[in-house]
Write a protein that holds these residues in place. Structure first.
Motif, mmCIF file in Angstrom:
data_model
loop_
_atom_site.group_PDB
_atom_site.id
_atom_site.type_symbol
_atom_site.label_atom_id
_atom_site.label_comp_id
_atom_site.label_asym_id
_atom_site.label_seq_id
_atom_site.Cartn_x
_atom_site.Cartn_y
_atom_site.Cartn_z
ATOM 1 N N ALA A 1 -52.223 23.432 -156.370
ATOM 2 C CA ALA A 1 -50.896 23.744 -156.918
ATOM 3 C C ALA A 1 -50.871 23.608 -158.438
ATOM 4 O O ALA A 1 -50.070 24.265 -159.105
ATOM 5 N N SER A 2 -51.747 22.808 -158.977
ATOM 6 C CA SER A 2 -51.780 22.595 -160.429
ATOM 7 C C SER A 2 -52.137 23.861 -161.211
ATOM 8 O O SER A 2 -51.887 23.940 -162.415
ATOM 9 N N LEU A 3 -52.693 24.857 -160.560
ATOM 10 C CA LEU A 3 -53.076 26.097 -161.242
ATOM 11 C C LEU A 3 -51.959 27.131 -161.292
ATOM 12 O O LEU A 3 -52.101 28.159 -161.956
ATOM 13 N N ARG B 1 -49.501 24.172 -148.047
ATOM 14 C CA ARG B 1 -50.762 24.656 -147.484
ATOM 15 C C ARG B 1 -51.717 23.492 -147.245
ATOM 16 O O ARG B 1 -51.766 22.539 -148.009
ATOM 17 N N GLU B 2 -52.507 23.648 -146.205
ATOM 18 C CA GLU B 2 -53.554 22.664 -145.931
ATOM 19 C C GLU B 2 -54.910 23.323 -146.119
ATOM 20 O O GLU B 2 -55.111 24.470 -145.726
ATOM 21 N N ASN B 3 -55.817 22.584 -146.737
ATOM 22 C CA ASN B 3 -57.198 23.051 -146.908
ATOM 23 C C ASN B 3 -57.284 24.408 -147.599
ATOM 24 O O ASN B 3 -58.074 25.264 -147.218
ATOM 25 N N HIS B 4 -56.473 24.597 -148.623
ATOM 26 C CA HIS B 4 -56.510 25.856 -149.363
ATOM 27 C C HIS B 4 -57.304 25.656 -150.647
ATOM 28 O O HIS B 4 -57.274 24.594 -151.252
ATOM 29 N N PHE B 5 -57.998 26.708 -151.071
ATOM 30 C CA PHE B 5 -58.895 26.594 -152.224
ATOM 31 C C PHE B 5 -58.176 26.441 -153.555
ATOM 32 O O PHE B 5 -58.727 25.918 -154.504
ATOM 33 N N MET B 6 -56.930 26.938 -153.666
ATOM 34 C CA MET B 6 -56.234 26.880 -154.957
ATOM 35 C C MET B 6 -55.281 25.695 -155.011
ATOM 36 O O MET B 6 -54.332 25.627 -154.235
ATOM 37 N N HIS C 1 -43.543 38.739 -154.959
ATOM 38 C CA HIS C 1 -42.740 38.171 -156.035
ATOM 39 C C HIS C 1 -41.867 37.028 -155.534
ATOM 40 O O HIS C 1 -41.156 37.170 -154.545
ATOM 41 N N GLY C 2 -41.940 35.904 -156.229
ATOM 42 C CA GLY C 2 -41.088 34.761 -155.926
ATOM 43 C C GLY C 2 -40.964 33.890 -157.155
ATOM 44 O O GLY C 2 -41.810 33.931 -158.048
ATOM 45 N N ASN C 3 -39.912 33.084 -157.194
ATOM 46 C CA ASN C 3 -39.752 32.218 -158.367
ATOM 47 C C ASN C 3 -40.748 31.055 -158.286
ATOM 48 O O ASN C 3 -41.301 30.744 -157.228
ATOM 49 N N GLN C 4 -40.968 30.414 -159.415
ATOM 50 C CA GLN C 4 -42.003 29.386 -159.510
ATOM 51 C C GLN C 4 -41.739 28.213 -158.570
ATOM 52 O O GLN C 4 -42.670 27.676 -157.981
ATOM 53 N N ASP C 5 -40.487 27.817 -158.403
ATOM 54 C CA ASP C 5 -40.182 26.703 -157.498
ATOM 55 C C ASP C 5 -40.588 27.022 -156.061
ATOM 56 O O ASP C 5 -41.190 26.198 -155.370
ATOM 57 N N LEU C 6 -40.257 28.225 -155.609
ATOM 58 C CA LEU C 6 -40.619 28.637 -154.250
ATOM 59 C C LEU C 6 -42.134 28.698 -154.090
ATOM 60 O O LEU C 6 -42.687 28.211 -153.099
ATOM 61 N N LEU C 7 -42.803 29.282 -155.069
ATOM 62 C CA LEU C 7 -44.258 29.357 -155.005
ATOM 63 C C LEU C 7 -44.880 27.958 -154.964
ATOM 64 O O LEU C 7 -45.803 27.702 -154.188
ATOM 65 N N GLN C 8 -44.357 27.056 -155.777
ATOM 66 C CA GLN C 8 -44.865 25.683 -155.814
ATOM 67 C C GLN C 8 -44.693 25.009 -154.448
ATOM 68 O O GLN C 8 -45.617 24.354 -153.957
ATOM 69 N N GLN C 9 -43.544 25.198 -153.827
ATOM 70 C CA GLN C 9 -43.295 24.608 -152.505
ATOM 71 C C GLN C 9 -44.274 25.148 -151.470
ATOM 72 O O GLN C 9 -44.816 24.394 -150.659
ATOM 73 N N ARG C 10 -44.479 26.435 -151.489
ATOM 74 C CA ARG C 10 -45.365 27.042 -150.488
ATOM 75 C C ARG C 10 -46.818 26.645 -150.698
ATOM 76 O O ARG C 10 -47.546 26.416 -149.736
#
Length: 89
Positions: free
Chosen positions: A45-47, A38-43, A25-34
């Motif tokens: 940030a727009s999702l 990331r490098e070379n990740h399949f997901m 669990h984390g807030n949306q801003d923190l999740l967006q930053q993390r």
């Protein structure tokens, strides 16, 4: 992913034994930053927004723990382990 209860139930049924789900669990801003870091990740940030809209938080009758991810990786791991050690399967 196991964003919805139905998905978690399907995974648990397929396993044939209890599965402990860990809801990070984390807030949306923190999740967006993390995600952005990331490098070379399949997901992409727009999702994130649609993933959060789809998310069904684990109910009290599900075998799940919720862990706050605002700390460091090491702190999050320690929180998971401490809750895992007290969870009865």
């Amino acid at each position: 992913s196991a964003l919805k209860r139905a998905y978690r139930e399907k995974l648990a049924n397929a396993a044939g034994e209890p599965i402990l789900f860990v809801h990070l669990h984390g807030n949306q801003d923190l999740l967006q930053q993390r995600i952005a870091a990331r490098e070379n990740h399949f997901m992409p940030a727009s999702l994130l927004t649609s993933q959060l809209a789809t998310l069904e938080l684990p109910d009290s009758d599900e075998l799940a723990i919720t862990v706050d991810i605002s700390g460091s990786k090491e702190q999050v791991i320690q929180l998971i382990l401490s809750q895992f050690n007290t969870e009865t399967l």
